[in-house]
Design an enzyme around this catalytic site. Sequence first.
Site, PDB file in Angstrom:
ATOM      1  N   GLU A 125      51.795  33.394  23.232  1.00 26.51           N
ATOM      2  CA  GLU A 125      52.597  33.750  24.406  1.00 26.51           C
ATOM      3  C   GLU A 125      52.905  32.542  25.284  1.00 26.51           C
ATOM      4  OE1 GLU A 125      50.458  36.776  26.565  1.00 26.51           O
ATOM      5  OE2 GLU A 125      48.553  35.724  26.415  1.00 26.51           O
TER       6      GLU A 125
ATOM      7  N   CYS B  99      53.261  42.464  20.315  1.00 27.02           N
ATOM      8  CA  CYS B  99      52.792  43.537  21.191  1.00 27.02           C
ATOM      9  C   CYS B  99      53.383  43.472  22.587  1.00 27.02           C
ATOM     10  CB  CYS B  99      51.266  43.565  21.241  1.00 27.02           C
ATOM     11  SG  CYS B  99      50.560  42.022  21.815  1.00 27.02           S
TER      12      CYS B  99
ATOM     13  N   ASP C 162      55.021  37.302  28.167  1.00 32.99           N
ATOM     14  CA  ASP C 162      54.765  35.976  28.720  1.00 32.99           C
ATOM     15  C   ASP C 162      55.568  34.903  28.012  1.00 32.99           C
ATOM     16  OD1 ASP C 162      52.983  36.115  30.934  1.00 32.99           O
ATOM     17  OD2 ASP C 162      51.483  36.899  29.555  1.00 32.99           O
TER      18      ASP C 162
ATOM     19  N   HIS D  45      52.968  43.807  35.160  1.00 33.21           N
ATOM     20  CA  HIS D  45      51.838  44.662  34.796  1.00 33.21           C
ATOM     21  C   HIS D  45      51.867  45.986  35.535  1.00 33.21           C
ATOM     22  CE1 HIS D  45      50.355  40.871  33.044  1.00 33.21           C
ATOM     23  NE2 HIS D  45      50.104  41.728  32.074  1.00 33.21           N
TER      24      HIS D  45
HETATM   25  C1  PEP Z   1      52.557  39.752  26.634  1.00 37.78           C
HETATM   26  O1  PEP Z   1      52.507  38.760  27.357  1.00 37.78           O
HETATM   27  O2  PEP Z   1      53.556  40.071  25.962  1.00 37.78           O
HETATM   28  C2  PEP Z   1      51.406  40.668  26.546  1.00 37.78           C
HETATM   29  C3  PEP Z   1      51.382  41.652  25.676  1.00 37.78           C
HETATM   30  O3  PEP Z   1      50.392  40.481  27.442  1.00 37.78           O
HETATM   31  P1  PEP Z   1      50.472  40.925  28.972  1.00 37.78           P
HETATM   32  O4  PEP Z   1      51.666  41.806  29.166  1.00 37.78           O
HETATM   33  O5  PEP Z   1      49.198  41.621  29.294  1.00 37.78           O
HETATM   34  O6  PEP Z   1      50.587  39.618  29.704  1.00 37.78           O
HETATM   35 MG    MG Z   2      50.647  38.131  28.191  1.00 35.24          MG
END
Ligand code: PEP
Ligand code: MG
Length: 588
Positions: free
Chosen positions: A441, A512, A465, A197
């Site tokens: 995910e 995404c 994830d 993140h």
């Molecule tokens: C993911 O896990 O791909 C996602 C878009 O969520 P995050 O990156 O916030 O975990």
């Molecule tokens: Mg995620």
Amino acid sequence: MTGRARMKRLAGMGVSEGVAIGRAVVAAKRDVEVFRIPIPEEGIDREIVRFRSACEETKRGIQRTRSNVGKLFGQELAAIFDAHQLLLADRTYIDDIERRIQRDRINVEWAVHESTVALAKRFAKIDDEYLRERGQDLEDVSRQLLRTLQGIAHHEISEVHGEVILVADDLVPSEAIRLGRANVVGFVVESGGRTSHTSIIARSLGIPTVSGVVGVTGMVTDEDPIVVDGGRGVVVLHPTEQVLEEYRSERSAADRRARRPSVERSDRPALTRDGVELELMANIDLPEELSQYERSGARGIGLYRSEFLYMETDPHLPTEEDHHRIYRRLIDAAHPFPANIRTYDLGGRKLAREMMETSEENPVLGLRGIRLTLARPQIFRVQLRALLRAGAGRQPWIMAPLVSRVEEVRRLRATLDEVAAELDREGVERAATYRLGIMIEVPAAALIADMLAREVDFFAIGTNDLIQYALAVDRNNREVADLYQPLHPAILRMLRSVVEGGRAAGIPVSLCGEMAADEKYLALLLGLGLRRLSVHPRSVPVLRRLAAEVDVTKIEAIAGECCELPSAQEVEERLRHRRPRQPARESQ
Ligand code: PEP
Ligand code: MG
């Protein structure tokens, strides 16, 4: 030593593109974040006074704790705090800290940090077990000192003049947001991976970042000149004038390109060479990205990570009005396209102090995402109320993270219905209907996608994830970064089956995760049947251009073959040679 001889290039992972040039500020992640701030000659005395008053205040605090513990648990336990008092009176420790402030002209916090590390190493070598364990007292005392110092007009990174490159062993997303909005122009981090993140935030803020640079905090001294080359994953320490000049002109060329007005139009979908429509949406983490969204040509917001709102109001939870304000902005900005607002994905490595009652041994497999929100309904309801209110007159798209069970979806729907009824009783205006989706995910969710598809209105695949959980590879751990393989056949098969599950139920499926923004995967994703991708607004025009070169009918067969290949390397190889293997070209 000549400039060239001092210059050093360090390799890492380029996680956010661009060039940053500045002076280093080193940070060490402890219980309290500590920065190394240079202090001018005339400020040294004041710094010593700060240190001494912090010592006195900390001693008084320890005395108070000692007497409380004595009353509650008896004198034997209270005696532990005598060792802490003694350390704060220990001339070796105290003098060493003051010497460092004077000799190195640094802030107290950094002097305490360095002195504690040096003394702890000496304690660790002592044979006597009792004395060795005093090293822990030292850690404890230094933490208390640093906390006290935070309350005494503590130093901030914004005091450093000019453009700062933050060099840190670790950096949490909330700190990245705070520093990225101050005068920090580049990050160099020892830990981390591409999809962490912190890396996502660095890209959102457009801050060039190189992560996974082993041992960098030990090699850099404050104020060292540094270049961060986020595109190539290189950090240059003490660049020569010639290298600096090259990077300056690269940076200016990139700035000129970024200022060029965009010609993208959002009133037409992206098309592949053979006329297949591709919906390109945008991921939004921070409100400042909305202006980029408007210029990107994206048709809707495919992911808003609402937990970043919490990180901005931390240590307080956002109020219903905080939520409402941003959701309304997002829904209006995306209209007539949807804005997929994801409910809190807190827990894991993202902050959740107020919501967590216990610390977890393995938080990534713990109370995270939908699990945490369902477990803390009083906090979750505030968010759901705001979501339904913000959707008044429109149809909000609400989605839940980390879903692994059908029951979670049913409980979420029931909670939403209760919240809607509550708003009606209060006579508060709200959305008449909503669309409920989930992130796919967790491998379990991917495997029962057909069943989940019957319960929800849309899917958004979170490959960041999904890859981490399917391959058992921590997305933040540089030691296993090479095992984090989006092209692993297990991942391709999961993507294919989620797309099929969604298609059979007639619901939209988007992707995404960061995989969607990687240009080299676009054709494959189209071949696997994906038609809706959500990426950072900057990547939307790039994908639109690339899509126009893809022939979906041809790539579908190749994607099918890739799912049968035994390794990520072989998939990569197959994709690289996809043109020469096509029959028309083979016969040439
Ligand atoms: C993911 O896990 O791909 C996602 C878009 O969520 P995050 O990156 O916030 O975990
Ligand atoms: Mg995620």
